[in-house]
Motif scaffolding. Sequence first.
Motif, PDB file in Angstrom:
ATOM      1  N   LEU A 189       0.846  -1.196   0.000  1.00  9.13           N
ATOM      2  CA  LEU A 189       0.000   0.000   0.000  1.00  9.13           C
ATOM      3  C   LEU A 189       0.881   1.246   0.000  1.00  9.13           C
ATOM      4  N   THR A 190       1.857   1.257   0.866  1.00  6.26           N
ATOM      5  CA  THR A 190       2.671   2.464   1.045  1.00  6.26           C
ATOM      6  C   THR A 190       3.985   2.108   1.727  1.00  6.26           C
ATOM      7  N   ASP A 191       4.904   3.064   1.669  1.00  6.14           N
ATOM      8  CA  ASP A 191       6.130   2.959   2.464  1.00  6.14           C
ATOM      9  C   ASP A 191       5.990   3.835   3.709  1.00  6.14           C
ATOM     10  N   HIS A 235       1.304  17.679  -7.203  1.00  7.71           N
ATOM     11  CA  HIS A 235       0.731  17.730  -5.854  1.00  7.71           C
ATOM     12  C   HIS A 235       0.879  16.377  -5.163  1.00  7.71           C
ATOM     13  N   PHE A 236       0.837  16.391  -3.846  1.00  6.51           N
ATOM     14  CA  PHE A 236       0.521  15.184  -3.097  1.00  6.51           C
ATOM     15  C   PHE A 236      -0.879  15.396  -2.515  1.00  6.51           C
ATOM     16  N   THR A 237      -1.628  14.318  -2.280  1.00  3.19           N
ATOM     17  CA  THR A 237      -3.040  14.456  -1.892  1.00  3.19           C
ATOM     18  C   THR A 237      -3.229  15.396  -0.691  1.00  3.19           C
ATOM     19  N   THR A 291       9.087  12.928  -6.491  1.00  2.68           N
ATOM     20  CA  THR A 291       7.670  13.265  -6.756  1.00  2.68           C
ATOM     21  C   THR A 291       6.758  12.036  -6.748  1.00  2.68           C
ATOM     22  N   ASN A 292       5.977  11.956  -5.670  1.00  4.63           N
ATOM     23  CA  ASN A 292       5.231  10.751  -5.324  1.00  4.63           C
ATOM     24  C   ASN A 292       4.244  10.315  -6.400  1.00  4.63           C
ATOM     25  N   LEU A 293       3.272  11.173  -6.702  1.00  5.06           N
ATOM     26  CA  LEU A 293       2.119  10.721  -7.481  1.00  5.06           C
ATOM     27  C   LEU A 293       2.393  10.529  -8.969  1.00  5.06           C
ATOM     28  N   LEU A 350      -1.708   2.253 -10.355  1.00  2.00           N
ATOM     29  CA  LEU A 350      -1.728   1.404  -9.169  1.00  2.00           C
ATOM     30  C   LEU A 350      -0.295   1.368  -8.648  1.00  2.00           C
ATOM     31  N   ARG A 351      -0.114   1.897  -7.459  1.00  3.78           N
ATOM     32  CA  ARG A 351       1.226   1.955  -6.872  1.00  3.78           C
ATOM     33  C   ARG A 351       1.479   0.713  -6.051  1.00  3.78           C
ATOM     34  N   LEU A 352       2.600   0.059  -6.317  1.00  6.69           N
ATOM     35  CA  LEU A 352       3.032  -1.086  -5.517  1.00  6.69           C
ATOM     36  C   LEU A 352       4.285  -0.642  -4.776  1.00  6.69           C
ATOM     37  N   PHE A 402       9.057  17.493   6.178  1.00  4.04           N
ATOM     38  CA  PHE A 402       9.087  16.073   5.841  1.00  4.04           C
ATOM     39  C   PHE A 402       8.094  15.253   6.649  1.00  4.04           C
ATOM     40  N   SER A 403       7.771  14.116   6.062  1.00  3.70           N
ATOM     41  CA  SER A 403       7.077  13.050   6.758  1.00  3.70           C
ATOM     42  C   SER A 403       8.141  12.080   7.255  1.00  3.70           C
ATOM     43  N   GLY A 404       8.282  11.964   8.572  1.00  2.00           N
ATOM     44  CA  GLY A 404       9.246  11.014   9.139  1.00  2.00           C
ATOM     45  C   GLY A 404       8.863   9.579   8.810  1.00  2.00           C
ATOM     46  N   ARG A 405       7.591   9.367   8.501  1.00  2.38           N
ATOM     47  CA  ARG A 405       7.113   8.031   8.159  1.00  2.38           C
ATOM     48  C   ARG A 405       7.811   7.517   6.914  1.00  2.38           C
ATOM     49  N   LYS A 406       8.326   8.462   6.098  1.00  2.00           N
ATOM     50  CA  LYS A 406       9.062   8.054   4.912  1.00  2.00           C
ATOM     51  C   LYS A 406      10.576   8.189   5.135  1.00  2.00           C
ATOM     52  N   ILE A 407      11.034   9.426   5.310  1.00  2.00           N
ATOM     53  CA  ILE A 407      12.484   9.665   5.240  1.00  2.00           C
ATOM     54  C   ILE A 407      13.255   8.995   6.371  1.00  2.00           C
ATOM     55  N   HIS A 430       3.546  16.054  14.143  1.00  2.00           N
ATOM     56  CA  HIS A 430       3.234  14.627  14.324  1.00  2.00           C
ATOM     57  C   HIS A 430       3.345  13.810  13.042  1.00  2.00           C
ATOM     58  N   GLN A 431       3.202  14.423  11.870  1.00  2.00           N
ATOM     59  CA  GLN A 431       3.532  13.750  10.606  1.00  2.00           C
ATOM     60  C   GLN A 431       3.556  14.774   9.489  1.00  2.00           C
ATOM     61  N   GLY A 432       3.828  14.328   8.265  1.00  4.06           N
ATOM     62  CA  GLY A 432       4.065  15.270   7.173  1.00  4.06           C
ATOM     63  C   GLY A 432       2.926  16.239   6.919  1.00  4.06           C
ATOM     64  N   ARG A 433       1.699  15.744   6.948  1.00  2.00           N
ATOM     65  CA  ARG A 433       0.570  16.624   6.616  1.00  2.00           C
ATOM     66  C   ARG A 433       0.370  17.695   7.677  1.00  2.00           C
ATOM     67  N   ALA A 434       0.870  17.457   8.877  1.00  2.00           N
ATOM     68  CA  ALA A 434       0.790  18.480   9.926  1.00  2.00           C
ATOM     69  C   ALA A 434       1.710  19.642   9.546  1.00  2.00           C
ATOM     70  N   ALA A 435       2.845  19.328   8.952  1.00  2.81           N
ATOM     71  CA  ALA A 435       3.743  20.378   8.454  1.00  2.81           C
ATOM     72  C   ALA A 435       3.040  21.157   7.340  1.00  2.81           C
ATOM     73  N   GLU A 436       2.349  20.417   6.467  1.00  2.69           N
ATOM     74  CA  GLU A 436       1.635  21.082   5.359  1.00  2.69           C
ATOM     75  C   GLU A 436       0.523  21.980   5.901  1.00  2.69           C
ATOM     76  N   HIS A 437      -0.125  21.515   6.946  1.00  2.00           N
ATOM     77  CA  HIS A 437      -1.177  22.318   7.570  1.00  2.00           C
ATOM     78  C   HIS A 437      -0.607  23.644   8.045  1.00  2.00           C
ATOM     79  N   LEU A 488      10.534  23.071   0.093  1.00  2.00           N
ATOM     80  CA  LEU A 488      10.942  21.759  -0.410  1.00  2.00           C
ATOM     81  C   LEU A 488      10.376  20.662   0.489  1.00  2.00           C
ATOM     82  N   ASP A 489       9.588  19.786  -0.104  1.00  2.00           N
ATOM     83  CA  ASP A 489       9.076  18.614   0.614  1.00  2.00           C
ATOM     84  C   ASP A 489      10.140  17.522   0.505  1.00  2.00           C
ATOM     85  N   VAL A 490      10.784  17.198   1.639  1.00  2.00           N
ATOM     86  CA  VAL A 490      11.894  16.231   1.593  1.00  2.00           C
ATOM     87  C   VAL A 490      11.481  14.847   2.105  1.00  2.00           C
TER      88      VAL A 490
END
Length: 483
Positions: free
Chosen positions: A58-60, A132-134, A194-196, A411-413, A263-268, A107-114, A223-225
């Motif tokens: 689903l995701t990394d 864009h990212f969603t 670039t994710n999407l 479809l992302r694998l 950044f999203s720590g969930r990724k980097i 707390h995660q990447g989208r919080a930074a975006e917020h 810069l989204d890292v």
Amino acid sequence: MQSAIQFSSGEFVPLEMHKVRVVQKLNLLPVEERLRAVETAGFNTFLLENKDVFLDMLTDSGTNAMSDQQIASMAVADDAYAGSASYTRLYEAIVEIFGTEYFLPVHQGRAAEHIISQVFVNANDVVPMNFHFTTTKAHIELAGGRIAELYTDEALRIKSEFPFKGNIDIAKLEALIAARGRDNVPYVRLEAGTNLIGGQPFSIANMRDVRRVCDKHGILLVLDVSLLAENVYFVKTREAEFFGADIRTIIRIMCDLADIIYFSGRKISCTRGGGIATRNRELYLKMRDLVPLFEGFLTYGGMSVREIEAMAVGLRETLDMDMISQSPLFIKYLVDRLDAAGVPVITPAGGLGAHLDARGFLPHVPQLEYPAGALGAALYIISGIRGMERGTISMDRDADGNDVPSEVELLRLALPRRVFTLSQVKYVEDRVNWLYQHRDLVGGLEFTDEPKVLRFFVGRLRPRSDWTRKLVARFRQDFPAGR
Ligand code: F0G
């Protein structure tokens, strides 16, 4: 530097530069049970239970494997609401790697975006970006702005040899600023890896050009890292100026060109959490007050101290070529083989995962019957592999309630770092190939329950015909054991 290793046959094979020391048992359910599971999940792979999934691609995000050093670091976490030593260790890692004096944990990447969009985006503003990212788009729109995607002509071409599909088209950027006026452009956003569009990198040459345009007009560069490590890997292996450069230097060049990084720590960093960093005190002060309001005190920002410790170690591990090359090499292995077998897949191989082109895969499924969603459901049914729809389902309806066809229907694998072995990757290759041979059996989907915002997360769908049963019956013929 690790790359694929030469076998005596002459073939280059990606080799794991780590060993497995903790394992999680996997289930490979029979095909009929998988059909039941995806029906229960409303044909949305987000709603599957992980116990029913064989390979979770689903995701990394939050699913990368941590290193022993990261786990060990958690034992010395310093529990303090304010002034934790764990935070100091993370701060030192941020300064060392990104060269940014100011840091805000979130707390995660989208919080930074917020926070960034609440502070800098006003009504009627437009934020130019490579893609864009969603969550990025949703937050900019929440603040009253909109996005403009200024990718190059190569970016959305499925089969391509262009090494930097994540580049911004500089002429489009100049034209947009001229048309909208610099006062309505609060910042330009560049997304590393670039994710999407398939985990595709930008070049440093392009980033320098973007910076020049920003300087000319006095516009910030954000810069989204989150996927920086992958972008750095591709700069080092595809951009001639940096073939011999060390990772630390490449990261610093990129971060020095930006005004704000997040950044999203969930990724980097293979942890949870996230952060915003800048060298500019004024920008830092503009954002700082929102952190205690939405995230938590300035020395934890919604993260646990254990995550903070592991993040510091994880960020430093990003400087190791063995670490950052593992996932791209496995992805390349899978993508090149699928491509050679004629399966429509985004090339060149990027970071994050292999991206199947659902429109090419299922040309008979109209875009408003959600080919990428249908492909995701079909692949799960015949393999237990869970991918993520990145197409029209991932776009919300417009203000008039119309579906917005996505520019790419993927479809992302995902291949989370250090998680899968090569035989598991071969299983993916085999089952995707089988599905491609039987693609005519796959039909479209329609919504039965559709949220207004980020509908892909919890929306429910159903097949528009009884195609799923035919697919299961055909699978049984070739695989009598049912799996
Ligand atoms: N930016 C990028 C480039 C991302 O890929 C993500 C998340 C975010 C920001 C948001 O970060 O999830 O920590 O809030 N991407 C995940 C994915 C969700 O599956 O690709 P987050």
